[in-house]
Design a protein around this motif. Structure first.
Motif, short mmCIF file in Angstrom:
data_model
loop_
_atom_site.label_atom_id
_atom_site.label_comp_id
_atom_site.label_asym_id
_atom_site.label_seq_id
_atom_site.Cartn_x
_atom_site.Cartn_y
_atom_site.Cartn_z
N ASN A 87 -59.64 10.99 -18.91
CA ASN A 87 -59.99 11.04 -17.48
C ASN A 87 -58.70 10.95 -16.66
O ASN A 87 -57.64 10.62 -17.19
N PRO A 88 -58.75 11.25 -15.35
CA PRO A 88 -57.51 11.41 -14.57
C PRO A 88 -56.54 10.23 -14.69
O PRO A 88 -56.93 9.07 -14.55
N ILE A 89 -55.28 10.57 -14.93
CA ILE A 89 -54.22 9.56 -15.00
C ILE A 89 -53.16 9.83 -13.93
O ILE A 89 -52.09 9.24 -13.95
N TYR A 90 -53.46 10.73 -13.00
CA TYR A 90 -52.50 11.11 -11.96
C TYR A 90 -52.41 10.04 -10.87
O TYR A 90 -53.29 9.19 -10.73
N ARG A 91 -51.37 10.16 -10.07
CA ARG A 91 -51.21 9.23 -8.94
C ARG A 91 -52.41 9.38 -8.00
O ARG A 91 -52.80 10.50 -7.65
N SER A 92 -52.96 8.23 -7.58
CA SER A 92 -54.20 8.26 -6.80
C SER A 92 -54.37 6.96 -6.04
O SER A 92 -54.02 5.89 -6.54
N PRO A 93 -54.92 7.01 -4.82
CA PRO A 93 -55.30 5.78 -4.10
C PRO A 93 -56.52 5.08 -4.72
O PRO A 93 -56.88 3.99 -4.32
N ASP B 276 -62.00 6.98 -5.65
CA ASP B 276 -63.03 7.39 -6.61
C ASP B 276 -62.47 7.33 -8.03
O ASP B 276 -62.56 8.29 -8.79
N ASN B 277 -61.89 6.20 -8.36
CA ASN B 277 -61.38 5.96 -9.72
C ASN B 277 -60.56 7.13 -10.26
O ASN B 277 -60.78 7.59 -11.39
N GLY B 278 -59.62 7.60 -9.46
CA GLY B 278 -58.68 8.60 -9.93
C GLY B 278 -59.07 10.03 -9.68
O GLY B 278 -58.26 10.95 -9.91
N TYR B 279 -60.28 10.27 -9.22
CA TYR B 279 -60.70 11.64 -8.92
C TYR B 279 -60.31 12.05 -7.49
O TYR B 279 -60.76 13.08 -6.99
N ASP B 280 -59.50 11.21 -6.87
CA ASP B 280 -58.87 11.54 -5.59
C ASP B 280 -57.36 11.52 -5.85
O ASP B 280 -56.73 10.48 -5.84
N ILE B 281 -56.79 12.69 -6.13
CA ILE B 281 -55.41 12.79 -6.63
C ILE B 281 -54.44 13.04 -5.48
O ILE B 281 -54.61 13.98 -4.71
N SER B 282 -53.43 12.19 -5.41
CA SER B 282 -52.41 12.35 -4.36
C SER B 282 -51.15 13.04 -4.87
O SER B 282 -50.34 13.51 -4.08
N ASP B 283 -50.98 13.12 -6.19
CA ASP B 283 -49.87 13.87 -6.78
C ASP B 283 -50.27 14.31 -8.17
O ASP B 283 -50.41 13.48 -9.07
N TYR B 284 -50.45 15.62 -8.35
CA TYR B 284 -50.92 16.16 -9.62
C TYR B 284 -49.85 16.11 -10.72
O TYR B 284 -50.17 16.35 -11.89
N SER C 110 -56.81 14.11 -2.89
CA SER C 110 -56.85 12.93 -2.03
C SER C 110 -56.38 13.31 -0.63
O SER C 110 -55.60 14.25 -0.46
N ASP C 111 -56.85 12.55 0.36
CA ASP C 111 -56.34 12.78 1.71
C ASP C 111 -54.90 12.28 1.86
O ASP C 111 -54.26 12.49 2.89
N GLU C 112 -54.39 11.62 0.81
CA GLU C 112 -52.99 11.18 0.81
C GLU C 112 -52.07 12.17 0.09
O GLU C 112 -50.87 11.91 -0.03
N HIS C 113 -52.62 13.28 -0.38
CA HIS C 113 -51.78 14.32 -0.99
C HIS C 113 -50.90 14.94 0.09
O HIS C 113 -51.33 15.10 1.24
N GLU C 114 -49.69 15.32 -0.28
CA GLU C 114 -48.77 15.92 0.69
C GLU C 114 -49.34 17.19 1.30
O GLU C 114 -49.06 17.51 2.46
N PHE D 24 -67.42 15.17 -1.48
CA PHE D 24 -67.52 13.82 -2.03
C PHE D 24 -67.09 12.83 -0.95
O PHE D 24 -67.53 12.93 0.18
N ALA D 25 -66.24 11.87 -1.25
CA ALA D 25 -65.84 10.88 -0.25
C ALA D 25 -64.98 11.52 0.85
O ALA D 25 -64.34 12.55 0.62
N LYS D 26 -64.94 10.91 2.01
CA LYS D 26 -64.16 11.46 3.11
C LYS D 26 -62.67 11.46 2.77
O LYS D 26 -61.90 12.22 3.37
N GLU D 27 -62.28 10.65 1.81
CA GLU D 27 -60.89 10.63 1.36
C GLU D 27 -60.60 11.69 0.31
O GLU D 27 -59.50 11.75 -0.25
N GLN D 28 -61.59 12.57 0.05
CA GLN D 28 -61.45 13.64 -0.94
C GLN D 28 -61.70 15.00 -0.29
O GLN D 28 -62.71 15.65 -0.55
N PRO D 29 -60.79 15.46 0.57
CA PRO D 29 -60.99 16.75 1.24
C PRO D 29 -61.00 17.91 0.25
O PRO D 29 -60.21 17.95 -0.69
N ASP D 30 -61.91 18.85 0.47
CA ASP D 30 -62.02 20.00 -0.42
C ASP D 30 -60.88 20.99 -0.20
O ASP D 30 -60.55 21.34 0.94
N LEU D 31 -60.34 21.46 -1.32
CA LEU D 31 -59.33 22.51 -1.27
C LEU D 31 -59.98 23.84 -0.91
O LEU D 31 -61.13 24.11 -1.26
N ASN D 32 -59.22 24.69 -0.24
CA ASN D 32 -59.72 25.98 0.21
C ASN D 32 -59.27 27.07 -0.76
O ASN D 32 -58.13 27.55 -0.70
#
Length: 559
Positions: A52-58, A61-69, A106-110, A164-172
């Motif tokens: 399961n996700p091990i990337y940088r994340s706030p 959602d337990n890592g499914y909100d990724i701020s750096d892939y 994540s909404d904290e992704h650059e 999903f959560a408001k902190e998880q904006p969908d990519l276009n």
């Protein structure tokens, strides 16, 4: 059909890193903890480890909100730890599959930080922005995690979409620059030596050409978004482009999580020409016990009947034959424990029913997935208090159904949560009967299941009749008997409506197997008029009583 791809003959072991093994006693599982337990995984006999996700994340959602892939979450360790893990997995002749989360970030992704800086920013179209409609959200779509799928950005006056959560904006995915940024990231991991990707909700990436309101069920505020956004009009275009840019350049295994996918969809996603993905996770058998009241969704106490389960599994087995490839699973990080859900987790029947369910799945055609602890017969947590749960979905649905909409009582909702919360799968791995089940010397991030003194790795390794050793036998049979990979599937005559026993056949030109499974806690009789000359390959009882089937008995004959 083609059955010479390495991943068709493989068994996958899924690790939820946060709950697997803590090596530094901070209460959180980590990469070094996985490194320290690789011999255990190798002993089980599996071929692929899915993380399961091990990337940088706030960690909203337990890592499914990724701020750096392309960075490791500090709680899990460092990139050097990951490289060591990767190398040691390969040294043990296993492979590693990473979780890929590219429906949203994540909404904290650059990327999102840049996107929300203004309409003229070069990354504005990396995400989905819309103007208000009549002063409100652009549509009435409801989030998977409750509430609206839209959040207003006051600076620009536009809303951004988040399924999903408001902190998880969908990519276009309409943005070519965004898509190729994703492909570059995937190739970066593949060049490191990663062997595959499990793609989170991948069939949601193609949004509708026109955004408009959906229908709303009685008593609901928002429309169910899943049928609106699943299997969109450009999904195959995107996956084929991904395949050409990434998969064609590496010998990868790919599995797509595809909610609301039908067998016809799966034939396109997981076609044997491998122009898109190798296989998909579908959810139909996971939805059979949903509440009859659509306003409650999966939250209820209904048990799936054997006829429902058999019909669904059979549908998928037959539909994909010679056309696509099945993923076989009972458990994952989002589902309750299988022995509590489809079996019987009371002490008298837990072991035999866990073995029966394993037999049912592992003799079907497809690639089997084992979720950590499944090979021990781990059960649901049955926590009594809402404060014991950490899962965002669980906490949100309690607020919605009990406090906001008052559709169910607190007591009823807690019973539903005990049955269906995602935290049932996320309690720490049960290694031994020491403090915190040997997971950590500190208080774990999520409480350990109280039954760990009885159900743990140390106990099961020492017991040749344990669930663990039974899974070992199933894995060895799949590795050594081609019929389990390439044989055709069919129900035995007359079994279609049996509410107590599931019997099916796997057969190729050389071998015929008959799989017999008692789904009840009763001793019953079934005479299938099998030939006298037959070999009992595996059973969860020590002696064969022929037509007499004991509670949850499973047996497989080679004819």
């Amino acid at each position: 059909m083609t059955t010479n791809n390495w991943w068709q003959k493989s068994i996958v072991y899924q690790i939820y890193p946060k709950s697997f093994q803590d090596s530094n006693n901070d209460g959180i599982g980590d990469l070094r903890g996985i490194i320290n337990r690789l011999d255990y995984i190798k002993e089980l006999g599996v071929d692929i480890i899915w993380l399961n996700p091990i990337y940088r994340s706030p960690n909203v959602d337990n890592g499914y909100d990724i701020s750096d892939y392309q960075a490791i979450q500090p709680d899990f360790g460092s990139m050097a730890d990951f490289q060591e893990l990767l190398d040691k997995i390969h040294q043990k002749n296993m492979k590693i599959m990473m979780d890929l989360v590219v429906n949203h970030s994540s909404d904290e992704h650059e990327w999102f930080k840049a996107s929300r800086q203004g309409k003229n920013n070069s990354k504005r179209d990396f995400y989905i922005w819309r103007d208000p409609v009549d002063g409100h959200e652009p549509t009435n779509w409801g989030s998977y995690f409750s509430g609206s799928t839209w959040t207003l950005d006051k600076t620009s006056g536009q809303y951004y979409l988040h399924l999903f959560a408001k902190e998880q904006p969908d990519l276009n995915w309409e943005s070519p620059q965004m898509r190729h940024s994703v492909y570059d990231m995937m190739n970066w991991w593949a060049d490191k030596g990663v062997d595959g990707f499990r793609m989170d909700v991948i069939n949601l990436i193609s949004k509708p050409a026109k955004f408009q309101d959906g229908s709303v069920d009685l008593g609901e505020t928002y429309a169910d978004v899943e049928p609106i956004v699943s299997n969109g009009h450009k999904i195959h275009q995107y996956l084929q482009e991904m395949n050409k840019n990434v998969m064609k350049h590496h010998n990868l295994v790919t599995v797509g999580e595809t909610p609301a996918a039908s067998p016809d969809d799966a034939k396109k996603y997981a076609n044997l020409d491998s122009t898109e993905l190798n296989m998909v996770f579908q959810f139909e058998h996971m939805s059979l016990d949903a509440n009859k009241n659509p306003a409650l969704g999966k939250w209820g106490d209904r048990r799936t009947t054997l006829s429902e389960l058999r019909a669904n599994l059979t549908k998928w087995q037959l539909a994909l034959t010679n056309k696509a490839w099945n993923s076989l699973y009972w458990n994952n990080h989002d589902q309750p424990r299988v022995v509590s859900r489809f079996g019987n987790d009371c002490p008298e029947y837990r072991v035999v029913s866990a073995k029966m369910l394993a037999t049912m799945l592992h003799f079907m055609q497809g690639t089997p997935y084992i979720y950590q602890g499944e090979e021990l017969g781990m059960t649901n947590a049955n926590f009594d208090n809402l404060t014991d749960y950490k899962d965002l979905e669980t906490l949100n649905i309690y607020q919605q159904l009990v406090n906001d909409e008052q559709l169910v009582s607190s007591t009823t909702m807690m019973n539903y949560i005990k049955l269906h919360s995602r935290d049932n799968a996320r309690t720490p791995m049960q290694w031994d009967n020491s403090t915190n089940a040997g997971f950590s010397q500190q208080q774990p991030w999520l409480a350990v299941n109280p039954n760990y003194p009885e159900i743990n790795v140390k106990t099961e390794l020492a017991d040749e009749n344990s669930v663990f050793h039974y899974y070992q036998k199933l894995i060895k049979l799949r590795h050594t008997m081609p019929v389990i990979t390439d044989g055709r599937y069919q129900l035995i005559d007359g079994n279609e409506l049996d509410e107590d026993v599931f019997t099916y056949i796997r057969e190729n030109a050389d071998t015929k197997l008959v799989i017999i499974l008692n789904f009840t806690n009763q001793t019953i009789t079934r005479n299938y008029q099998l030939p006298i000359k037959k070999t009992l390959l595996i059973s969860n009882y020590t002696e064969d009583l022929g037509s007499t089937l004991r509670p949850y008995e499973a047996k497989v004959y080679k004819i």
